[in-house]
Design a protein around this motif. Sequence first.
Motif, PDB file in Angstrom:
ATOM      1  N   GLN A 253      -1.369 -14.810  -7.035  1.00 22.23           N
ATOM      2  CA  GLN A 253      -2.412 -14.595  -6.032  1.00 22.23           C
ATOM      3  C   GLN A 253      -1.945 -13.693  -4.880  1.00 22.23           C
ATOM      4  O   GLN A 253      -2.776 -13.221  -4.107  1.00 22.23           O
ATOM      5  CB  GLN A 253      -2.866 -15.936  -5.464  1.00 22.23           C
ATOM      6  N   THR A 254      -0.650 -13.471  -4.763  1.00 20.68           N
ATOM      7  CA  THR A 254      -0.153 -12.602  -3.691  1.00 20.68           C
ATOM      8  C   THR A 254      -0.385 -11.130  -3.998  1.00 20.68           C
ATOM      9  O   THR A 254      -0.278 -10.293  -3.102  1.00 20.68           O
ATOM     10  CB  THR A 254       1.346 -12.835  -3.453  1.00 20.68           C
ATOM     11  N   THR A 255      -0.690 -10.795  -5.237  1.00 20.72           N
ATOM     12  CA  THR A 255      -1.080  -9.437  -5.666  1.00 20.72           C
ATOM     13  C   THR A 255      -0.164  -8.352  -5.106  1.00 20.72           C
ATOM     14  O   THR A 255      -0.621  -7.289  -4.679  1.00 20.72           O
ATOM     15  CB  THR A 255      -2.541  -9.133  -5.281  1.00 20.72           C
ATOM     16  N   VAL A 256       1.138  -8.609  -5.101  1.00 20.68           N
ATOM     17  CA  VAL A 256       2.093  -7.656  -4.526  1.00 20.68           C
ATOM     18  C   VAL A 256       2.035  -6.312  -5.242  1.00 20.68           C
ATOM     19  O   VAL A 256       2.112  -5.251  -4.610  1.00 20.68           O
ATOM     20  CB  VAL A 256       3.524  -8.236  -4.592  1.00 20.68           C
ATOM     21  N   LEU A 257       1.882  -6.323  -6.568  1.00 20.99           N
ATOM     22  CA  LEU A 257       2.000  -5.101  -7.364  1.00 20.99           C
ATOM     23  C   LEU A 257       0.658  -4.455  -7.677  1.00 20.99           C
ATOM     24  O   LEU A 257       0.619  -3.432  -8.376  1.00 20.99           O
ATOM     25  CB  LEU A 257       2.738  -5.424  -8.670  1.00 20.99           C
TER      26      LEU A 257
ATOM     27  N   SER B 127      -2.959  -4.275  10.178  1.00 25.72           N
ATOM     28  CA  SER B 127      -4.279  -4.626  10.695  1.00 25.72           C
ATOM     29  C   SER B 127      -5.123  -5.206   9.569  1.00 25.72           C
ATOM     30  O   SER B 127      -5.181  -4.670   8.463  1.00 25.72           O
ATOM     31  CB  SER B 127      -4.976  -3.393  11.271  1.00 25.72           C
ATOM     32  N   PHE B 128      -5.777  -6.322   9.851  1.00 19.56           N
ATOM     33  CA  PHE B 128      -6.636  -6.990   8.869  1.00 19.56           C
ATOM     34  C   PHE B 128      -7.764  -6.082   8.402  1.00 19.56           C
ATOM     35  O   PHE B 128      -8.303  -6.247   7.313  1.00 19.56           O
ATOM     36  CB  PHE B 128      -7.225  -8.265   9.482  1.00 19.56           C
ATOM     37  N   TYR B 129      -8.144  -5.103   9.239  1.00 20.80           N
ATOM     38  CA  TYR B 129      -9.294  -4.251   8.925  1.00 20.80           C
ATOM     39  C   TYR B 129      -9.085  -3.507   7.615  1.00 20.80           C
ATOM     40  O   TYR B 129     -10.032  -3.312   6.849  1.00 20.80           O
ATOM     41  CB  TYR B 129      -9.536  -3.255  10.054  1.00 20.80           C
ATOM     42  N   TRP B 130      -7.828  -3.092   7.346  1.00 21.61           N
ATOM     43  CA  TRP B 130      -7.574  -2.316   6.126  1.00 21.61           C
ATOM     44  C   TRP B 130      -7.795  -3.175   4.886  1.00 21.61           C
ATOM     45  O   TRP B 130      -8.269  -2.684   3.860  1.00 21.61           O
ATOM     46  CB  TRP B 130      -6.153  -1.753   6.151  1.00 21.61           C
ATOM     47  N   LEU B 131      -7.474  -4.444   4.973  1.00 20.76           N
ATOM     48  CA  LEU B 131      -7.721  -5.337   3.834  1.00 20.76           C
ATOM     49  C   LEU B 131      -9.216  -5.560   3.661  1.00 20.76           C
ATOM     50  O   LEU B 131      -9.722  -5.594   2.533  1.00 20.76           O
ATOM     51  CB  LEU B 131      -6.992  -6.666   4.028  1.00 20.76           C
ATOM     52  N   GLU B 132      -9.944  -5.727   4.745  1.00 25.66           N
ATOM     53  CA  GLU B 132     -11.400  -5.853   4.642  1.00 25.66           C
ATOM     54  C   GLU B 132     -11.991  -4.616   3.971  1.00 25.66           C
ATOM     55  O   GLU B 132     -12.877  -4.722   3.114  1.00 25.66           O
ATOM     56  CB  GLU B 132     -12.012  -6.023   6.035  1.00 25.66           C
ATOM     57  N   LEU B 133     -11.499  -3.447   4.349  1.00 27.06           N
ATOM     58  CA  LEU B 133     -12.011  -2.202   3.771  1.00 27.06           C
ATOM     59  C   LEU B 133     -11.714  -2.131   2.275  1.00 27.06           C
ATOM     60  O   LEU B 133     -12.567  -1.705   1.483  1.00 27.06           O
ATOM     61  CB  LEU B 133     -11.398  -1.003   4.495  1.00 27.06           C
ATOM     62  N   VAL B 134     -10.518  -2.546   1.875  1.00 27.18           N
ATOM     63  CA  VAL B 134     -10.159  -2.551   0.456  1.00 27.18           C
ATOM     64  C   VAL B 134     -11.128  -3.435  -0.330  1.00 27.18           C
ATOM     65  O   VAL B 134     -11.617  -3.059  -1.399  1.00 27.18           O
ATOM     66  CB  VAL B 134      -8.704  -3.037   0.255  1.00 27.18           C
ATOM     67  N   ILE B 135     -11.423  -4.614   0.194  1.00 22.12           N
ATOM     68  CA  ILE B 135     -12.344  -5.529  -0.487  1.00 22.12           C
ATOM     69  C   ILE B 135     -13.734  -4.918  -0.600  1.00 22.12           C
ATOM     70  O   ILE B 135     -14.362  -4.950  -1.668  1.00 22.12           O
ATOM     71  CB  ILE B 135     -12.404  -6.876   0.258  1.00 22.12           C
TER      72      ILE B 135
ATOM     73  N   LEU C  42      -0.779   0.018  -1.537  1.00 28.11           N
ATOM     74  CA  LEU C  42      -1.058   1.134  -0.632  1.00 28.11           C
ATOM     75  C   LEU C  42      -1.229   0.684   0.813  1.00 28.11           C
ATOM     76  O   LEU C  42      -1.086   1.502   1.736  1.00 28.11           O
ATOM     77  CB  LEU C  42      -2.320   1.874  -1.100  1.00 28.11           C
ATOM     78  N   LEU C  43      -1.522  -0.594   1.021  1.00 25.15           N
ATOM     79  CA  LEU C  43      -1.661  -1.092   2.387  1.00 25.15           C
ATOM     80  C   LEU C  43      -0.357  -0.982   3.161  1.00 25.15           C
ATOM     81  O   LEU C  43      -0.362  -0.990   4.396  1.00 25.15           O
ATOM     82  CB  LEU C  43      -2.135  -2.550   2.373  1.00 25.15           C
ATOM     83  N   THR C  44       0.754  -0.874   2.439  1.00 25.62           N
ATOM     84  CA  THR C  44       2.049  -0.707   3.107  1.00 25.62           C
ATOM     85  C   THR C  44       2.047   0.542   3.982  1.00 25.62           C
ATOM     86  O   THR C  44       2.716   0.590   5.033  1.00 25.62           O
ATOM     87  CB  THR C  44       3.167  -0.606   2.058  1.00 25.62           C
ATOM     88  N   LEU C  45       1.285   1.551   3.581  1.00 28.92           N
ATOM     89  CA  LEU C  45       1.234   2.803   4.339  1.00 28.92           C
ATOM     90  C   LEU C  45       0.574   2.619   5.697  1.00 28.92           C
ATOM     91  O   LEU C  45       0.717   3.478   6.577  1.00 28.92           O
ATOM     92  CB  LEU C  45       0.471   3.867   3.539  1.00 28.92           C
TER      93      LEU C  45
END
Length: 782
Positions: free
Chosen positions: A94-98, A115-123, A104-107
């Motif tokens: 569930q950690t979906t590291v790979l 920032s949480f916003y980038w994860l919201e955008l990915v979803i 790409l969020l590492t960038l």
Amino acid sequence: MSKPEKKKRAAGERGSSIVSTPFALTDAQCIAILTLLVFVFFHKVLLGQAYFWEDFLYQNYPFRSFAATSLAMGQMPLWNPYTFNGMPFLADIQTTVLYIPCLLLTLFVSNGSLSFYWLELVIILHFVLAGVGMFYLAKSFSLKNIPALFAGAAYMLSGYMIVHAIHQQNVTLVAWYPLIFLFFRKALSEQRWLYVFVCGLVLGHSILAGYPQLSLYLYFFLGLYFVFELLTTYKGKDIVSRPALIMSAKAAGIVIISVALAMIQLLPTFELSDLSQRAQITFEKASEGSLAWSQLATLFFPKMFGTAGAGGYEYFGPGQYFYYWETCVYLGILPLLLAVLSVSLYKKSKHAAFFLGIALFSLLFALGDNFFIFKLFYEFVPGFSKFRIPARMGIMLTFASSLLSAFSLHHVLYGEKTTQERKALRNILLAATGLGILLYGATLSGSFADSITNARFEQVRDLIAKGVHPSLFILLVSAAALFGLIVKGSFARRAGVLLVALFFIDMFMFGGDQNNGANNPSEYFKRKCDLVEFFKKDGENELFRVNTRNAQGILPGWDRNQGMIDRIFMLEGYTPLALQRAYAPLATVDQAYDLLNVKYKTVFDERSGQQNVVEHTSRLPRAFFVYDIHVTKSEEELLAYLKSPEFNHRTAAVLEKEPGKPLSTPTTQPTWEAHITSYTNNKIFIEAKTSHDGLLVLSEIYYPGWKAYVDGVEAEIYRTDYNLRSVFVGAGEHKVEVKFEPATFRNGMWISIATLLVCIVGILISGKRNLNRQDTETPRKT
């Protein structure tokens, strides 16, 4: 009447395309519409006026924050030392590291935080992926753009997708379903092997999205489709013909490639699953989240049992509050009616018949322990006994119904229909609408009162009415629009687009505010900013853990996964795959705190009625020596000894196997020093000094894959005191390294790399052959 008007009218009577052809859209326009619908639906989140809530806040964001910041520091997050006293991180699927979008969020890590916003955008972007993928999948069945557009909208903004927007792994996986199925179809139907490699890559990568239950459902679905295509394409002896065998080889190749590609994740996950608290699930546990028979009415009236969303919990239906989203099977009124209308196509289209079967099976499976199908799968089909919430099979109902709605809409808008066929469509539509109206009356009359929990029907009558009135209106409007199309298919050229708009209004009314939470994650995790800074400052001088929860609850203003955000060592955490041996069953809680290196613990002040943090002064250091050992032969003996007065946890260690080198009782009082000079996710460096041979005990959770090196020579790690690690160290000064180097990750990585290289070579060769074939088939100019 003028001559032009007479010609136009005559043309219309002959079925001229000028009048009867519905409004057409290009692919680019359809993709733009799907993207616009998603962005309008989630506009508050995108504009920072609202925030995803629940599991997004408590689990997904902490996972992503820890993974991205670790990678930004050059550390692969194989191990997470900050929750549950330490546990595997990457191995928890569930950690979906790979998963590439998460990688790409590492960038976007800045100043040591994400920032949480980038994860919201990915979803949110995955909703677009789901819609576009379904659009092209529908087109592959020779459907025109407007029906395909409707299918895309119906899938990406279905009730299932909306209520699970807060579950990153769920949405990001099912978003790939349409494209995977599209590539799978092409692989089976086309002579080229190109799509075998492409489908294998995409399917394998989707596993990394981190929801194995939905991956299992997808493989099962693809298997059914393969058997369906094989048996409907090849009859009798042809079933063993060369083309049939090639089709079978392609299907098998896709499965092998996809699983092999995901081995870098699967091997560590398989190892963790056997050691986690989810290793064994009873049928009763697996049946949690079964769809009740009464909840079938939510296909028409999704809020008839209340709601549970970011705005609060007013759910009074079967099960607990989270059953609202776990048992959501709402498709939208138009997709439901169109899917029902597709019954008329089962003889004309084998694919319509197949998806009708899938829709019916999915609905019956979702009933869980309320029907026999789930029990059969739990008992006899490998994999299905590992997961709970059978209603999650609702995603396959959503998938099939989205395509069925497109088949029906294409038939209504474009198909040639006899008077008898139009009459049959009208009757089916009227019957479905009539059923909805009957359910409306039954709901308001209290016929479903027995399914209401934690309240009486009289108490929630007004909430029920508030929930079902809008749905009845949408039902009547949708039925009227479809009735008009069936009776007079050419009455509106833009009818298909208008239906998409009507569907969007329906779903926006249903879930437009479902995920608009008020908690800003940045502020949420800073509620105890002063305490966080105190722990971090104190942690510069020594390593220690913090206890933030007791029988009275969690420390106010603190989150269970706060440790991953602020890199504070915590006893608590939040993940379904916590290790079975996260905590030792000792005689007292304080003994456990001693061994777990707890410097601060939470206590309840009865006078003030508040939780406070106090220092736990009897703690043992993170690394210490003992010179007395006791070996137990069974887990029963181990548990009994740990709680017995014979066990002195400060001077002795309990092992579960004989050490390679026996310890002799020191004749003089032993002296020792153990200093941790470096501590990262996966490596610990210790400078140790002891006057006698002893056991160096680390207050770190034991887990396969940890290796110890004493002065560069590998030494065995022993499971100690139920869940800790220790290593034998001889008298003198030594440098000890403890590294997390799991063989499962290493072996899986090489399998995945080899598979990726095979796919790249296969794609290149297949692509080159296709180009050569096109060159050969292209006639030369003379």
